[in-house]
Design a protein around this motif. Structure first.
Motif, PDB file in Angstrom:
ATOM      1  N   VAL A   1      23.983  13.925   2.765  1.00 28.00           N
ATOM      2  CA  VAL A   1      23.828  15.044   3.697  1.00 28.00           C
ATOM      3  C   VAL A   1      22.634  15.898   3.277  1.00 28.00           C
ATOM      4  CG1 VAL A   1      24.893  17.175   4.568  1.00 28.00           C
ATOM      5  CG2 VAL A   1      26.239  15.059   4.414  1.00 28.00           C
ATOM      6  N   GLY A   2      22.534  16.173   1.981  1.00 29.73           N
ATOM      7  CA  GLY A   2      21.392  16.952   1.496  1.00 29.73           C
ATOM      8  C   GLY A   2      20.066  16.239   1.706  1.00 29.73           C
ATOM      9  N   ALA A   3      20.052  14.921   1.509  1.00 30.34           N
ATOM     10  CA  ALA A   3      18.830  14.148   1.711  1.00 30.34           C
ATOM     11  C   ALA A   3      18.429  14.164   3.177  1.00 30.34           C
ATOM     12  CB  ALA A   3      19.021  12.707   1.222  1.00 30.34           C
ATOM     13  N   TYR A   4      19.412  14.111   4.065  1.00 31.09           N
ATOM     14  CA  TYR A   4      19.109  14.177   5.498  1.00 31.09           C
ATOM     15  C   TYR A   4      18.504  15.538   5.854  1.00 31.09           C
ATOM     16  CZ  TYR A   4      19.535  14.352  10.550  1.00 31.09           C
ATOM     17  OH  TYR A   4      19.269  14.482  11.866  1.00 31.09           O
ATOM     18  N   GLN A   5      19.070  16.594   5.320  1.00 31.08           N
ATOM     19  CA  GLN A   5      18.609  17.938   5.663  1.00 31.08           C
ATOM     20  C   GLN A   5      17.268  18.281   5.001  1.00 31.08           C
ATOM     21  OE1 GLN A   5      20.187  20.064   7.885  1.00 31.08           O
ATOM     22  NE2 GLN A   5      21.507  18.299   8.247  1.00 31.08           N
ATOM     23  N   ASP A   6      17.110  17.878   3.737  1.00 34.92           N
ATOM     24  CA  ASP A   6      15.958  18.357   2.943  1.00 34.92           C
ATOM     25  C   ASP A   6      14.981  17.255   2.534  1.00 34.92           C
ATOM     26  OD1 ASP A   6      17.196  20.900   2.978  1.00 34.92           O
ATOM     27  OD2 ASP A   6      18.445  20.297   1.260  1.00 34.92           O
ATOM     28  N   GLY A   7      15.341  15.997   2.768  1.00 32.64           N
ATOM     29  CA  GLY A   7      14.479  14.878   2.358  1.00 32.64           C
ATOM     30  C   GLY A   7      14.800  14.455   0.923  1.00 32.64           C
ATOM     31  N   PHE A   8      14.226  13.326   0.515  1.00 39.46           N
ATOM     32  CA  PHE A   8      14.396  12.826  -0.839  1.00 39.46           C
ATOM     33  C   PHE A   8      13.354  13.459  -1.747  1.00 39.46           C
ATOM     34  CE2 PHE A   8      16.139   9.249   1.617  1.00 39.46           C
ATOM     35  CZ  PHE A   8      17.352   9.080   0.962  1.00 39.46           C
ATOM     36  N   GLN A   9      13.738  13.743  -2.952  1.00 38.87           N
ATOM     37  CA  GLN A   9      12.797  14.275  -3.918  1.00 38.87           C
ATOM     38  C   GLN A   9      12.125  13.105  -4.653  1.00 38.87           C
ATOM     39  OE1 GLN A   9      12.071  17.614  -4.262  1.00 38.87           O
ATOM     40  NE2 GLN A   9      13.374  17.750  -2.461  1.00 38.87           N
ATOM     41  N   ALA A  10      10.825  13.125  -4.745  1.00 44.03           N
ATOM     42  CA  ALA A  10      10.101  12.081  -5.488  1.00 44.03           C
ATOM     43  C   ALA A  10      10.284  12.321  -6.972  1.00 44.03           C
ATOM     44  CB  ALA A  10       8.619  12.130  -5.129  1.00 44.03           C
ATOM     45  N   PHE A  11      10.345  11.235  -7.708  1.00 40.99           N
ATOM     46  CA  PHE A  11      10.526  11.345  -9.151  1.00 40.99           C
ATOM     47  C   PHE A  11       9.194  11.205  -9.840  1.00 40.99           C
ATOM     48  CE2 PHE A  11      14.581   9.912  -7.511  1.00 40.99           C
ATOM     49  CZ  PHE A  11      15.432  10.802  -8.097  1.00 40.99           C
TER      50      PHE A  11
ATOM     51  N   LYS B   1       0.836  -1.194   0.000  1.00 41.69           N
ATOM     52  CA  LYS B   1       0.000   0.000   0.000  1.00 41.69           C
ATOM     53  C   LYS B   1       0.872   1.245   0.000  1.00 41.69           C
ATOM     54  CE  LYS B   1      -3.890  -2.119   2.285  1.00 41.69           C
ATOM     55  NZ  LYS B   1      -4.797  -2.107   3.421  1.00 41.69           N
ATOM     56  N   ALA B   2       0.424   2.239  -0.733  1.00 41.34           N
ATOM     57  CA  ALA B   2       1.147   3.511  -0.773  1.00 41.34           C
ATOM     58  C   ALA B   2       1.169   4.101   0.628  1.00 41.34           C
ATOM     59  CB  ALA B   2       0.468   4.470  -1.744  1.00 41.34           C
ATOM     60  N   PRO B   3       2.303   4.631   1.035  1.00 41.79           N
ATOM     61  CA  PRO B   3       2.373   5.191   2.388  1.00 41.79           C
ATOM     62  C   PRO B   3       1.495   6.427   2.503  1.00 41.79           C
ATOM     63  CG  PRO B   3       4.347   5.724   1.156  1.00 41.79           C
ATOM     64  CD  PRO B   3       3.535   4.794   0.297  1.00 41.79           C
ATOM     65  N   SER B   4       1.024   6.642   3.696  1.00 41.35           N
ATOM     66  CA  SER B   4       0.267   7.869   3.932  1.00 41.35           C
ATOM     67  C   SER B   4       1.257   9.026   3.862  1.00 41.35           C
ATOM     68  CB  SER B   4      -0.424   7.818   5.291  1.00 41.35           C
ATOM     69  OG  SER B   4       0.526   7.617   6.308  1.00 41.35           O
ATOM     70  N   GLU B   5       0.750  10.192   3.829  1.00 38.86           N
ATOM     71  CA  GLU B   5       1.605  11.372   3.737  1.00 38.86           C
ATOM     72  C   GLU B   5       2.585  11.385   4.907  1.00 38.86           C
ATOM     73  OE1 GLU B   5       3.077  14.521   1.784  1.00 38.86           O
ATOM     74  OE2 GLU B   5       1.400  13.313   1.106  1.00 38.86           O
ATOM     75  N   ALA B   6       3.841  11.559   4.607  1.00 41.61           N
ATOM     76  CA  ALA B   6       4.876  11.575   5.645  1.00 41.61           C
ATOM     77  C   ALA B   6       4.848  12.909   6.378  1.00 41.61           C
ATOM     78  CB  ALA B   6       6.237  11.355   5.016  1.00 41.61           C
ATOM     79  N   GLU B   7       5.127  12.826   7.650  1.00 43.22           N
ATOM     80  CA  GLU B   7       5.202  14.040   8.442  1.00 43.22           C
ATOM     81  C   GLU B   7       6.606  14.621   8.354  1.00 43.22           C
ATOM     82  OE1 GLU B   7       3.837  13.617  12.465  1.00 43.22           O
ATOM     83  OE2 GLU B   7       2.215  12.279  11.853  1.00 43.22           O
ATOM     84  N   LYS B   8       6.691  15.905   8.411  1.00 46.14           N
ATOM     85  CA  LYS B   8       7.988  16.592   8.399  1.00 46.14           C
ATOM     86  C   LYS B   8       8.688  16.336   9.721  1.00 46.14           C
ATOM     87  CE  LYS B   8      10.824  20.029   7.075  1.00 46.14           C
ATOM     88  NZ  LYS B   8      12.025  19.617   6.450  1.00 46.14           N
ATOM     89  N   GLU B   9       9.918  15.881   9.624  1.00 42.50           N
ATOM     90  CA  GLU B   9      10.743  15.619  10.811  1.00 42.50           C
ATOM     91  C   GLU B   9      11.930  16.571  10.744  1.00 42.50           C
ATOM     92  OE1 GLU B   9      11.864  13.836  14.324  1.00 42.50           O
ATOM     93  OE2 GLU B   9      10.070  13.278  13.202  1.00 42.50           O
ATOM     94  N   ASP B  10      12.095  17.371  11.748  1.00 38.78           N
ATOM     95  CA  ASP B  10      13.219  18.311  11.768  1.00 38.78           C
ATOM     96  C   ASP B  10      14.533  17.554  11.918  1.00 38.78           C
ATOM     97  OD1 ASP B  10      11.597  20.549  11.507  1.00 38.78           O
ATOM     98  OD2 ASP B  10      11.318  20.726  13.682  1.00 38.78           O
ATOM     99  N   ALA B  11      15.559  18.060  11.246  1.00 35.47           N
ATOM    100  CA  ALA B  11      16.896  17.473  11.348  1.00 35.47           C
ATOM    101  C   ALA B  11      17.418  17.666  12.769  1.00 35.47           C
ATOM    102  CB  ALA B  11      17.831  18.130  10.346  1.00 35.47           C
TER     103      ALA B  11
END
Length: 139
Positions: free
Chosen positions: A129-139, A83-93
């Protein structure tokens, strides 16, 4: 032995057993002179042995197409779909970019030499490092 070659004959049988519980390989179907059905025989339990498909008059290509279609139907069925994940919550670094970098340096040998997508000058560590700070970009 430095290479392992898994041909489509064995790969198809493995996928059938893993996803469908048995192989539809015919008794005459072989992989390296071994019956495909026998390859999946449990060491001591004949009841667990996948049954061979009956020898049919169908040509090899048509029979293989039928087996592949069965797998595709299984892949597309709700019983194996995630199942597609529900919307992820923003987690601060919680770590600074420098701290993230140090974690990777301390725990991933050679990380300073890893290239992102094999591109010279494009270091994987910078991406992480960028992915940790800003998250992964969906394609």
């Amino acid at each position: 032995c430095t290479d392992v070659v898994v041909g489509d004959t064995l790969a198809l049988a493995v996928m059938e057993v893993a996803l469908l519980g048995r192989t539809w390989a015919r008794a005459s179907d072989k992989y390296r002179d071994e019956s495909l059905c026998e390859l999946f025989l449990a060491a001591t339990d004949d009841a667990a042995k996948p049954k061979a498909a009956p020898e049919v008059a169908q040509g090899g290509a048509e029979f293989k197409k039928e087996r592949l279609s069965r797998l595709v139907r299984r892949f597309l069925s709700p019983s194996v779909q995630v199942k597609a994940p529900s919307e992820a919550e923003k987690e601060d670094a919680r770590l600074s970019p420098e701290e993230v970098t140090q974690v990777f340096i301390d725990h991933v040998p050679g990380v300073l030499d890893f290239l992102y997508r094999g591109q010279p000058g494009n270091l994987s560590l910078d991406f992480m490092v960028g992915a940790y700070q800003d998250g992964f970009q969906a394609f």
